[in-house]
Design an enzyme around this catalytic site. Structure first.
Site, PDB file in Angstrom:
ATOM      1  N   ARG A  97      16.624  -0.814  -4.659  1.00 27.16           N
ATOM      2  CA  ARG A  97      15.344  -0.943  -5.366  1.00 27.16           C
ATOM      3  C   ARG A  97      15.479  -0.494  -6.819  1.00 27.16           C
ATOM      4  O   ARG A  97      14.914  -1.089  -7.719  1.00 27.16           O
ATOM      5  CB  ARG A  97      14.252  -0.147  -4.642  1.00 27.16           C
ATOM      6  CG  ARG A  97      12.848  -0.402  -5.214  1.00 27.16           C
ATOM      7  CD  ARG A  97      11.746   0.144  -4.331  1.00 27.16           C
ATOM      8  NE  ARG A  97      11.641  -0.605  -3.086  1.00 27.16           N
ATOM      9  CZ  ARG A  97      11.971  -0.126  -1.881  1.00 27.16           C
ATOM     10  NH1 ARG A  97      12.401   1.113  -1.746  1.00 27.16           N
ATOM     11  NH2 ARG A  97      11.858  -0.874  -0.802  1.00 27.16           N
ATOM     12  N   GLY A 124       0.831  -1.196   0.000  1.00 28.39           N
ATOM     13  CA  GLY A 124       0.000   0.000   0.000  1.00 28.39           C
ATOM     14  C   GLY A 124       0.866   1.247   0.000  1.00 28.39           C
ATOM     15  O   GLY A 124       0.364   2.366   0.096  1.00 28.39           O
ATOM     16  N   ASP A 129      10.492  -7.265  -1.418  1.00 29.65           N
ATOM     17  CA  ASP A 129      10.849  -7.421  -0.017  1.00 29.65           C
ATOM     18  C   ASP A 129      12.261  -6.873   0.092  1.00 29.65           C
ATOM     19  O   ASP A 129      13.121  -7.198  -0.726  1.00 29.65           O
ATOM     20  CB  ASP A 129      10.784  -8.884   0.434  1.00 29.65           C
ATOM     21  CG  ASP A 129      10.684  -8.974   1.960  1.00 29.65           C
ATOM     22  OD1 ASP A 129       9.842  -8.252   2.531  1.00 29.65           O
ATOM     23  OD2 ASP A 129      11.442  -9.736   2.583  1.00 29.65           O
ATOM     24  N   LYS A 149       6.190   3.638  -3.448  1.00 32.55           N
ATOM     25  CA  LYS A 149       6.535   2.513  -4.321  1.00 32.55           C
ATOM     26  C   LYS A 149       5.605   2.480  -5.533  1.00 32.55           C
ATOM     27  O   LYS A 149       6.040   2.219  -6.652  1.00 32.55           O
ATOM     28  CB  LYS A 149       6.424   1.184  -3.558  1.00 32.55           C
ATOM     29  CG  LYS A 149       7.548   0.922  -2.582  1.00 32.55           C
ATOM     30  CD  LYS A 149       7.389  -0.463  -1.965  1.00 32.55           C
ATOM     31  CE  LYS A 149       8.283  -0.639  -0.760  1.00 32.55           C
ATOM     32  NZ  LYS A 149       8.044  -1.904  -0.072  1.00 32.55           N
TER      33      LYS A 149
END
EC number: 3.6.1.66
Length: 199
Positions: A183, A9, A69, A13
């Site tokens: 990321r 949520g 993750d 991201k």
């Protein structure tokens, strides 16, 4: 555009992924918009947890899913907090408490022994029973500082020293961070793999 569910949520991201995946005609929707509850992260690795989250989101929505993750590994602490990074202090997502605990555990440890890295695993599943999900990984090497510096980012960013820019991760502009972060690297690998699978 094909819809794809993000097993998170986290609006930051979602925004980042939406922008990057638009070129593949993929529209990213956060799982919270589709009433998907968080699933217990029972894996012992970043890969397992990302697969658990992606599979759950795909199962509930019937859409392809992406999950990530990520966390931080500190060499002096034998890789801790690792997969428990978000709940290191016992309460999920309490950045301040997590940072304070990390500083406490590294009190008196010299700079050269404070090496650490952020890890990120991204998983893309076509459907819940996808036997060959795309698994992408990125790492970002750095060091844990002795105090928090900077207002940006989130998580352990105020404590994470970036050699490339000679500042904390929390002092980087979002574009700078995306170019070198764990990321960012995992996303670049995912984009490459998606390009190959769609080509």
């Amino acid at each position: 555009m094909q819809k794809i569910v993000l097993a998170s949520g986290n609006r930051k991201k979602v925004a980042e992924l939406t922008q990057l995946l638009a070129q593949f005609q993929l529209q990213v929707i956060p799982q919270t918009d589709l009433n998907v509850e968080d699933v217990p992260e029972t894996g012992t690795t970043f890969v397992e947890n990302a697969i658990i989250k992606a599979r759950h989101a795909a199962e509930v929505t019937g859409l392809p899913a992406i999950a990530d993750d990520s966390g931080i590994e500190v060499d002096y602490l034998d890789g801790q907090p690792g997969i428990y990074s978000a709940r290191f202090s016992g309460k999920h997502g309490d950045d301040q408490a997590n940072n304070e605990l990390l500083l406490e555990k590294l009190q008196g440890v010299p700079s050269e022994q404070r090496t650490a890295r952020y890890q990120c695993v991204l998983v893309f599943m076509q459907h819940a029973k996808d036997p060959t999900p795309l698994i992408c990984q990125g790492a970002w090497e750095g060091r844990i500082m002795t105090e928090e510096v900077g207002e940006g980012g989130f998580g352990y960013d105020p404590l994470f020293w970036s050699e490339e820019h000679q500042c904390s991760a929390a002092q980087l502009e979002p574009e700078q961070k995306a170019a070198i972060s764990h990321r960012g690297k995992a996303l670049q690998e995912l984009m490459q793999k998606l390009s190959e699978s769609i080509a």
